[in-house]
Write a protein that holds these residues in place. Sequence first.
Motif, PDB file in Angstrom:
ATOM      1  N   UNK A   1     -30.839  53.131  99.410  1.00 10.45           N
ATOM      2  CA  UNK A   1     -29.671  53.130 100.299  1.00 10.45           C
ATOM      3  C   UNK A   1     -29.720  51.879 101.185  1.00 10.45           C
ATOM      4  N   UNK A   2     -28.599  51.168 101.312  1.00  7.47           N
ATOM      5  CA  UNK A   2     -28.585  49.945 102.112  1.00  7.47           C
ATOM      6  C   UNK A   2     -29.045  50.146 103.559  1.00  7.47           C
ATOM      7  N   UNK A   3     -28.767  51.321 104.142  1.00  9.92           N
ATOM      8  CA  UNK A   3     -29.201  51.547 105.526  1.00  9.92           C
ATOM      9  C   UNK A   3     -30.724  51.649 105.594  1.00  9.92           C
ATOM     10  N   UNK A   4     -31.353  52.268 104.609  1.00 11.73           N
ATOM     11  CA  UNK A   4     -32.813  52.350 104.583  1.00 11.73           C
ATOM     12  C   UNK A   4     -33.424  50.956 104.446  1.00 11.73           C
ATOM     13  N   UNK A   5     -32.824  50.131 103.607  1.00 11.21           N
ATOM     14  CA  UNK A   5     -33.296  48.754 103.442  1.00 11.21           C
ATOM     15  C   UNK A   5     -33.122  47.992 104.752  1.00 11.21           C
ATOM     16  N   UNK A   6     -31.968  48.151 105.367  1.00 11.37           N
ATOM     17  CA  UNK A   6     -31.694  47.451 106.621  1.00 11.37           C
ATOM     18  C   UNK A   6     -32.699  47.845 107.708  1.00 11.37           C
TER      19      UNK A   6
ATOM     20  N   UNK B   1     -25.998  40.098 109.830  1.00 10.85           N
ATOM     21  CA  UNK B   1     -26.453  39.316 108.679  1.00 10.85           C
ATOM     22  C   UNK B   1     -27.334  40.168 107.777  1.00 10.85           C
ATOM     23  N   UNK B   2     -28.264  40.912 108.371  1.00 11.71           N
ATOM     24  CA  UNK B   2     -29.168  41.761 107.593  1.00 11.71           C
ATOM     25  C   UNK B   2     -28.390  42.891 106.916  1.00 11.71           C
ATOM     26  N   UNK B   3     -27.399  43.446 107.611  1.00  7.87           N
ATOM     27  CA  UNK B   3     -26.570  44.504 107.002  1.00  7.87           C
ATOM     28  C   UNK B   3     -25.826  43.960 105.783  1.00  7.87           C
ATOM     29  N   UNK B   4     -25.281  42.771 105.910  1.00  2.59           N
ATOM     30  CA  UNK B   4     -24.583  42.160 104.773  1.00  2.59           C
ATOM     31  C   UNK B   4     -25.546  41.892 103.621  1.00  2.59           C
ATOM     32  N   UNK B   5     -26.748  41.435 103.951  1.00  5.11           N
ATOM     33  CA  UNK B   5     -27.747  41.172 102.919  1.00  5.11           C
ATOM     34  C   UNK B   5     -28.164  42.474 102.227  1.00  5.11           C
ATOM     35  N   UNK B   6     -28.304  43.561 102.977  1.00  5.80           N
ATOM     36  CA  UNK B   6     -28.673  44.856 102.396  1.00  5.80           C
ATOM     37  C   UNK B   6     -27.587  45.324 101.427  1.00  5.80           C
ATOM     38  N   UNK B   7     -26.336  45.135 101.809  1.00  9.18           N
ATOM     39  CA  UNK B   7     -25.236  45.506 100.928  1.00  9.18           C
ATOM     40  C   UNK B   7     -25.233  44.642  99.666  1.00  9.18           C
TER      41      UNK B   7
ATOM     42  N   UNK C   1     -28.680  33.194 111.821  1.00  8.76           N
ATOM     43  CA  UNK C   1     -29.470  32.981 110.606  1.00  8.76           C
ATOM     44  C   UNK C   1     -30.768  33.778 110.661  1.00  8.76           C
ATOM     45  N   UNK C   2     -31.196  34.268 109.495  1.00 13.63           N
ATOM     46  CA  UNK C   2     -32.496  34.918 109.406  1.00 13.63           C
ATOM     47  C   UNK C   2     -33.472  33.977 108.706  1.00 13.63           C
ATOM     48  N   UNK C   3     -34.729  34.151 108.988  1.00 17.81           N
ATOM     49  CA  UNK C   3     -35.768  33.311 108.390  1.00 17.81           C
ATOM     50  C   UNK C   3     -35.696  33.443 106.870  1.00 17.81           C
ATOM     51  N   UNK C   4     -35.879  32.359 106.182  1.00 20.90           N
ATOM     52  CA  UNK C   4     -35.788  32.346 104.722  1.00 20.90           C
ATOM     53  C   UNK C   4     -36.766  33.334 104.081  1.00 20.90           C
ATOM     54  N   UNK C   5     -37.910  33.539 104.677  1.00 21.44           N
ATOM     55  CA  UNK C   5     -38.896  34.466 104.116  1.00 21.44           C
ATOM     56  C   UNK C   5     -38.478  35.929 104.253  1.00 21.44           C
ATOM     57  N   UNK C   6     -37.475  36.209 105.079  1.00 16.94           N
ATOM     58  CA  UNK C   6     -36.979  37.583 105.202  1.00 16.94           C
ATOM     59  C   UNK C   6     -36.390  38.061 103.878  1.00 16.94           C
ATOM     60  N   UNK C   7     -35.909  37.143 103.065  1.00 13.79           N
ATOM     61  CA  UNK C   7     -35.316  37.500 101.774  1.00 13.79           C
ATOM     62  C   UNK C   7     -36.343  38.223 100.907  1.00 13.79           C
ATOM     63  N   UNK C   8     -37.597  37.855 101.041  1.00 13.60           N
ATOM     64  CA  UNK C   8     -38.650  38.481 100.238  1.00 13.60           C
ATOM     65  C   UNK C   8     -38.809  39.962 100.542  1.00 13.60           C
ATOM     66  N   UNK C   9     -38.490  40.377 101.750  1.00 14.66           N
ATOM     67  CA  UNK C   9     -38.594  41.791 102.095  1.00 14.66           C
ATOM     68  C   UNK C   9     -37.665  42.637 101.226  1.00 14.66           C
ATOM     69  N   UNK C  10     -36.515  42.102 100.928  1.00 17.06           N
ATOM     70  CA  UNK C  10     -35.544  42.856 100.137  1.00 17.06           C
ATOM     71  C   UNK C  10     -36.080  43.194  98.752  1.00 17.06           C
ATOM     72  N   UNK C  11     -36.849  42.297  98.170  1.00 21.36           N
ATOM     73  CA  UNK C  11     -37.355  42.536  96.821  1.00 21.36           C
ATOM     74  C   UNK C  11     -38.390  43.653  96.783  1.00 21.36           C
TER      75      UNK C  11
ATOM     76  N   UNK D   1     -25.458  37.871  94.989  1.00 23.61           N
ATOM     77  CA  UNK D   1     -26.338  36.899  95.658  1.00 23.61           C
ATOM     78  C   UNK D   1     -26.088  36.849  97.161  1.00 23.61           C
ATOM     79  N   UNK D   2     -27.122  36.480  97.888  1.00 22.23           N
ATOM     80  CA  UNK D   2     -26.986  36.294  99.340  1.00 22.23           C
ATOM     81  C   UNK D   2     -26.255  34.987  99.609  1.00 22.23           C
ATOM     82  N   UNK D   3     -25.491  34.989 100.710  1.00 24.79           N
ATOM     83  CA  UNK D   3     -24.809  33.785 101.150  1.00 24.79           C
ATOM     84  C   UNK D   3     -25.218  33.489 102.576  1.00 24.79           C
TER      85      UNK D   3
END
Length: 105
Positions: free
Chosen positions: A45-50, A86-92, A28-38, A99-101
Motif C-alpha cells: 500500500x502506498x501509505x505504508x511505503x510512505x 514529494x514522497x507521497x507522489x513517489x510512493x504512488x 527535493x529528496x536525497x537521491x539515495x531515498x529512492x533506494x528505500x522504495x525498492x 518512473x519517478x520525476x
Amino acid sequence: MCYLLLNGELPNAEESAKFKDIVTHHTMVHDQMVRFFTGFRRDAHPMAVMVGVVGALSAFYHDSLDINNPQHREISAMRMLAKVPTIAAMAHKYYTGAPFHVPEK
C-alpha cells in the motif's frame, strides 16, 4: 494553512513569500531515498511505503534532531512540509510502476 498552524497567525505578504521559498527549497529528496522504495513490494500500500520512507528522513537529516532547539524544530517542520508531498507522489509512482520525476520549482 501550514503557516497558521505553525505560527498561530496568518502571514503578511512578505512572510508568505519567505515561507513558500523555504518550503520550495526543501522539496527535493536525497537521491539515495529512492533506494528505500525498492525495499518494498510493488503491491505494498502506498501509505505504508510512505510511512516507512518518511521515517527514514531522520537518517538523512540528523543535523536537526534536538527537539529542545527551536531552530531544529523549525527546519524539521519545513523539511516535512516540503518533502511529504514529494514522497507521497513517489510512493504512488512506485505502486503504479511509473518512473519517478524530479519536482519542478
